[in-house]
Motif scaffolding. Structure first.
Motif, mmCIF file in Angstrom:
data_model
loop_
_atom_site.group_PDB
_atom_site.id
_atom_site.type_symbol
_atom_site.label_atom_id
_atom_site.label_comp_id
_atom_site.label_asym_id
_atom_site.label_seq_id
_atom_site.Cartn_x
_atom_site.Cartn_y
_atom_site.Cartn_z
ATOM 1 N N ILE A 1 45.925 42.986 32.838
ATOM 2 C CA ILE A 1 44.559 42.645 33.289
ATOM 3 C C ILE A 1 43.522 43.557 32.635
ATOM 4 N N THR B 1 39.705 41.899 31.436
ATOM 5 C CA THR B 1 38.481 41.918 32.247
ATOM 6 C C THR B 1 37.288 41.579 31.359
ATOM 7 N N ILE C 1 35.657 46.562 31.712
ATOM 8 C CA ILE C 1 35.823 47.730 32.573
ATOM 9 C C ILE C 1 36.899 47.447 33.592
ATOM 10 N N PHE C 2 37.903 48.271 33.590
ATOM 11 C CA PHE C 2 38.941 48.124 34.591
ATOM 12 C C PHE C 2 38.898 49.363 35.463
ATOM 13 N N VAL C 3 38.834 49.146 36.766
ATOM 14 C CA VAL C 3 38.722 50.294 37.663
ATOM 15 C C VAL C 3 40.111 50.805 38.016
ATOM 16 N N ASN D 1 43.116 52.881 39.898
ATOM 17 C CA ASN D 1 43.390 53.174 41.299
ATOM 18 C C ASN D 1 44.619 54.043 41.466
ATOM 19 N N GLY E 1 39.113 40.474 45.687
ATOM 20 C CA GLY E 1 38.775 41.889 45.755
ATOM 21 C C GLY E 1 39.625 42.732 44.820
ATOM 22 N N LYS F 1 43.309 42.822 45.327
ATOM 23 C CA LYS F 1 44.549 43.200 46.028
ATOM 24 C C LYS F 1 45.786 42.890 45.203
ATOM 25 N N THR G 1 46.102 42.303 42.057
ATOM 26 C CA THR G 1 46.140 43.086 40.827
ATOM 27 C C THR G 1 46.674 44.484 41.101
ATOM 28 N N ARG H 1 36.428 47.106 43.448
ATOM 29 C CA ARG H 1 37.779 47.211 42.890
ATOM 30 C C ARG H 1 38.458 48.531 43.193
HETATM 31 P P1 ADP Z 1 42.745 39.299 45.321
HETATM 32 O O1 ADP Z 1 44.224 39.301 45.257
HETATM 33 O O2 ADP Z 1 42.229 40.374 46.225
HETATM 34 O O3 ADP Z 1 42.177 37.987 45.662
HETATM 35 P P2 ADP Z 1 42.867 39.706 42.493
HETATM 36 O O4 ADP Z 1 43.781 40.868 42.423
HETATM 37 O O5 ADP Z 1 43.439 38.387 42.214
HETATM 38 O O6 ADP Z 1 42.147 39.677 43.911
HETATM 39 O O7 ADP Z 1 41.679 40.040 41.532
HETATM 40 C C1 ADP Z 1 40.759 39.103 41.148
HETATM 41 C C2 ADP Z 1 40.131 39.450 39.819
HETATM 42 O O8 ADP Z 1 39.425 40.668 39.895
HETATM 43 C C3 ADP Z 1 41.154 39.689 38.738
HETATM 44 O O9 ADP Z 1 41.489 38.508 38.096
HETATM 45 C C4 ADP Z 1 40.448 40.631 37.799
HETATM 46 O O10 ADP Z 1 39.702 39.895 36.863
HETATM 47 C C5 ADP Z 1 39.528 41.377 38.684
HETATM 48 N N1 ADP Z 1 40.050 42.720 38.991
HETATM 49 C C6 ADP Z 1 41.025 43.017 39.867
HETATM 50 N N2 ADP Z 1 41.269 44.334 39.902
HETATM 51 C C7 ADP Z 1 40.420 44.897 39.038
HETATM 52 C C8 ADP Z 1 40.147 46.253 38.646
HETATM 53 N N3 ADP Z 1 40.839 47.284 39.171
HETATM 54 N N4 ADP Z 1 39.200 46.456 37.717
HETATM 55 C C9 ADP Z 1 38.498 45.436 37.208
HETATM 56 N N5 ADP Z 1 38.689 44.151 37.533
HETATM 57 C C10 ADP Z 1 39.628 43.866 38.456
#
Ligand code: ADP
Ligand code: MG
Length: 867
Positions: free
Chosen positions: A598, A602, A606-608, A610, A629, A631, A633, A771
């Motif tokens: 992922i 993005t 920018i990937f945050v 954790n 949100g 989760k 990921t 994120r």
């Molecule tokens: P959820 O399971 O909470 O519904 P997802 O994990 O599917 O959410 O995330 C949705 C989208 O958010 C991902 O497809 C990605 O594009 C973006 N995303 C998720 N985590 C991050 C992160 N740490 N940094 C940047 N973008 C993120």
């Protein structure tokens, strides 16, 4: 039968033995197919159906393909799930009178087909032979990749069978007929089996058995012991092993020389990855578009050779569990990472290496082409430099692991000496053997070129003599050499008397004379002799090289490992990965972890990152927060980092210290999983039950919105009790995401549970996803906010909001629970304990012997227990 022509009789006699195959019947320069085969094949191959007189009134349906370009046709038939028996002329037609002897030399099936022209085959194609020992409750498996000679033996218990079966994903299956009925339809779908072979139909006629049969070899105890293959369990895989070997002998008609890499695979020695994890974590392909690029494999695979890419794939599928083995691999990756120029040099050299494993396979089945031999030569050329480069480096582990690679200089010398640098044509009509390799061959070739010179002199002389400027000397297959004179020229000139007319064309006449005839014999015979000699020399070279197959395979496996290691080094260098470490304290500590796939995808780049911080006594993480949100990921990234660490790769995190795990389980709630059919919820529950049964304290369990596939209360209660079970009975490291924020209450009941949520910034009516995974819980669902982000019409949003208020209000009224949005739904463990006691008590009662008074007393007791 008697009415048939002798050739047709021969055909039918052979065909009788290969009724389940399409028979390629060699007739001169063609493979012909007749009768049913012709009807079927002409459709699949889209070629013309013709007929051949066969002695009967009606002509036999026939279609044919040229033998020198049969590969493409063969491929099409195999892909259509057919078996093809290739029947060759085994005598030289020139030397026999009457019908040439013909024999089937090879049977090609999906599993035994080695593709041409696919230099980068990164997947293994396995033939799997399975035997089920119902009494002992295990499966014995034996799977072989014909094209690389990799043969694996394993014993697998019933529980693990399905997962391992998926992992092997055989293209061809040899088993008992009963077995297929055991395979559930879901399992059948998930694998790519193209052909099923009933084991009882495999029988090798001992009289036909191949010389130096593999049987003797593989079932000889002293051979096995010498090669460290003998194990107690050996007896138990014998049956499936024997089936497989017999099948290979039967189809290939030669002993498979390249089957040498026999390995015992003890699946217990690897981190267990069930089928769902491979799919959900998108290890090999992304689940949406089946693209390999956006999978873990796609990110990690920078290998230069097909051998390396196959090995890397197996590392992903079978991560290690031994700390020593993991550290060894990490050391190698680290050394590759440390020295940029060394890495680049080695990668550059590997880039020129072809698929030696496959070339060995083709050598052993005698299907190797001239191109393959050149590719082999080219590959071997670089080995001394490669070895030298490693030895000169100061990287100890690399030197230890690869410094002793066999550079196969002698094999290279054979090829270099014998094979021309730029061969032209085929063995039959071209120059393959190098000039200077064999004196006699050079002489014959000289004669040929000499004759060509004499021919052109002759042409000039005849032009002079006759005065015909357009006279020319030519050649065709039927008439041989001729002197051609156009009709126009002919009219005005008297031709020499010794010209003998050979052929008349529309506007020219063709002649021959004594001198040309003599020349013709000379040219043709030297040409034929040269061809013959070249074939012999080439066959000898192949034999010599073949005798080194085992050494080549060994080198190939070193190269594969080096390639895979360096691939991991490059990826680590480019993506800023770090070396993970392991502990025995059952703590999982990852700082600034990222999702390796992922983070590349993005939109804003920018990937945050954790963290995660789990300990023995706090090993259960509940993650709440709005849809989108982050989760899913987050949870996958934790699983991927753990998995990468176990395969000996660096990880996308600033720091990672984790325990050695025994398994990773993942389950994604049904509505997230589109590809499954109707009873998705049932499937979901099945899989959860599998996890609850198989996970241990040292497993990592990822449950993503489990329980979502049913009504709210139903789902919530299930989620609740699943968490309770995992905490009380399993104690695995667990990550559980849910949008039922009410579940977070469970933190109060179990000390191992901690609540986390994905942070959002709520401003006015909209949310911004941060994120970040932080301590705490989401106190509401953000469905309507997310709907707004998704640009649903404002009117719909407002209506939804109104409806929500209404629902919540009516709910609280009914239950009289004031402002609480939902009732405190779950009983405390104390209450559930009481219920258990009541049930126990009731179970003890014997109605037959209970007096009415006793019954009253009991009722009172029970009533009391509920208070
Ligand atoms: P959820 O399971 O909470 O519904 P997802 O994990 O599917 O959410 O995330 C949705 C989208 O958010 C991902 O497809 C990605 O594009 C973006 N995303 C998720 N985590 C991050 C992160 N740490 N940094 C940047 N973008 C993120
Ligand atoms: Mg999700």
């Amino acid at each position: 039968m008697e009415k048939l022509t002798p050739m047709m009789q021969q055909y039918l006699n052979i065909k009788e033995k290969y009724t389940d195959c399409i028979l390629f019947f060699r007739l001169g320069d063609f493979y012909e197919m007749f009768f049913e085969d012709a009807l079927e094949a002409s459709k699949i191959l889209e070629i013309a159906l013709t007929g051949k007189s066969c002695g009967l009134e009606e002509r036999a349906p026939m279609c044919g393909i040229p033998y020198h370009s049969y590969e493409g046709y063969l491929k099409k038939l195999i892909e259509a799930g057919k078996k093809v028996a290739i029947c060759e002329q085994v005598e030289d037609p020139k030397e026999v009178k009457g019908i040439v002897k013909r024999e089937v030399v090879r049977i090609v099936t999906p599993g035994t087909y080695i593709q041409e022209d696919t230099p980068n085959v990164s997947e293994n194609n396995y033939i799997l032979s399975v035997c089920y020992e119902d009494k002992k409750g295990f499966f014995s498996l034996c799977h072989l990749d014909v094209s690389t000679g990799e043969l694996n033996l394993s014993l697998v218990n019933e529980f693990d069978f399905a997962d391992i079966f998926y992992k092997i994903s055989p293209i061809e299956l040899i088993a008992d007929g009963r077995f297929l009925t055991l395979l559930k339809s879901k399992e059948k779908q998930a694998v790519k089996i193209r052909m099923f072979v009933e084991s009882k139909n495999i029988c090798v006629n001992p009289a036909n058995s191949v010389e130096g049969s593999m049987e003797e070899h593989f079932f000889d105890r002293s051979y096995l012991e010498a090669n460290n293959l003998y194990q107690e369990e050996y007896e138990q895989v014998l049956f499936s092993f024997r089936n497989l070997l017999s099948y290979i002998e039967y189809t290939q008609k030669v002993a498979a020389l390249n089957i040498s890499k026999i390995k015992w695979v003890h699946y217990d020695n690897y981190l267990k990855l069930d089928y769902n994890s491979i799919k959900n974590l998108e290890l090999l392909q992304s689940s949406l578009d089946k693209e390999r690029r956006y999978s873990l494999y796609g990110i990690l695979n920078r290998t230069k050779t097909a051998m390396g890419s196959r090995l890397l794939r197996s590392w992903i599928e079978r991560p290690l569990k031994s700390r020593k083995d993991i550290d060894r691999r990490l050391d190698l990756v680290e050394e590759g990472l440390r020295e940029y120029s060394l890495r680049e040099d080695l990668i550059g050299l590997l880039d020129s290496v072809y698929d030696i494993e496959r070339i060995c396979a083709k050598l052993s089945y005698d299907t190797v082409t001239v191109r393959d031999m050149i590719n082999l030569k080219e590959s071997l050329y670089h080995l001394p430099a490669l070895k030298e480069t490693i030895r000169r480096s100061r990287q100890e582990s690399l030197i230890d692991a690869f410094g002793d690679i066999d550079p196969l200089g002698d094999v290279y010398a054979i090829l270099e000496e014998a094979i021309a640098d730029h061969p032209t044509g085929t063995i039959k009509d071209g120059v393959i053997i190098r000039e200077g390799y064999n004196e006699q061959l050079d002489e014959l070739r000289m004669l040929e070129t000499d004759a060509a010179r004499i021919l052109s002199n002759l042409e000039l002389r005849e032009r002079d003599r006759t005065g015909i400027k357009t006279l020319k000397i030519g050649y065709n297959k039927v008439f041989g050499y001729y002197i051609e004179v156009t009709k126009a020229a002919h009219k005005n000139v008297e031709l020499p008397l010794e010209y003998i007319r050979k052929q008349t064309l529309a506007n020219a006449e063709r002649y021959i004379n004594e001198e040309l005839k003599e020349l013709e014999t000379k040219i043709l015979s030297s040409k034929q002799k040269a061809t013959q000699l070249q074939s012999e020399l080439y066959a000898a070279v192949k034999r010599e090289v073949s005798s080194c197959i085992h050494r080549m395979q060994k080198t190939a496996s070193y190269l594969a490992e080096l390639d895979a290691v360096l691939s991991l080094s490059s990826v680590a260098a480019d993506n800023n990965y770090n070396r993970p470490s392991f502990n025995e304290r059952r703590t999982m500590h990852i700082r600034e972890g990222r999702h390796p796939v992922i983070e590349k995808l993005t939109e804003d780049g920018i990937f945050v990152p954790n963290d995660i911080d789990l300990k023995d006594e706090r090993s259960f993480m509940i993650i709440t927060g709005p849809n989108m949100g982050g989760k899913s990921t987050y949870m996958r990234q934790v699983a991927l980092i753990c998995l990468m660490a176990h395969m000996g790769s660096f990880v996308p995190a600033a720091f990672a210290n984790i325990p050695i795990l025994d398994a990773i389980f993942t389950r994604v709630g049904a509505s997230d999983d589109l590809s499954r059919g109707q009873s998705t919820f049932m499937v979901e529950m099945n899989e959860v039950s599998y996890i609850l049964e198989h996970a241990s304290k040292n497993s990592l369990v990822i449950l993503d919105e489990v329980g979502r596939g049913t009504s709210t209360y139903d789902g919530m209660s299930l989620a609740w009790s699943i968490i309770a079970h995992l905490c009380e009975k399993v104690g695995a490291f667990s990550l559980f995401s849910t949008h039922y924020h009410e579940i977070t209450e469970i933190e109060k009941l179990y000390s191992s549970v901690v609540n986390y949520c994905v942070a959002v910034d709520e401003r006015e009516d909209t949310v911004v996803f941060l994120r970040k995974v932080v301590r705490g819980k989401a106190d509401k669902s953000y469905g309507i906010h997310v709907a707004r982000l998704a640009k649903l019409p404002e009117e719909v949003i407002q209506n939804a909001r109104f409806k929500l208020d209404e629902l919540q209000a009516s709910h609280s009224q009914k239950k009289g629970l004031g402002s609480q949005p939902l009732p405190s739904y779950f009983e405390s463990p104390r209450e559930s304990g009481a219920r258990d006691k009541i049930i126990d008590k009731l179970a003890e009662v014997d109605i037959e012997t209970t007096t009415p008074l006793e019954a009253m007393v009991l009722l009172m007791e029970l009533k009391k227990m509920t208070e």
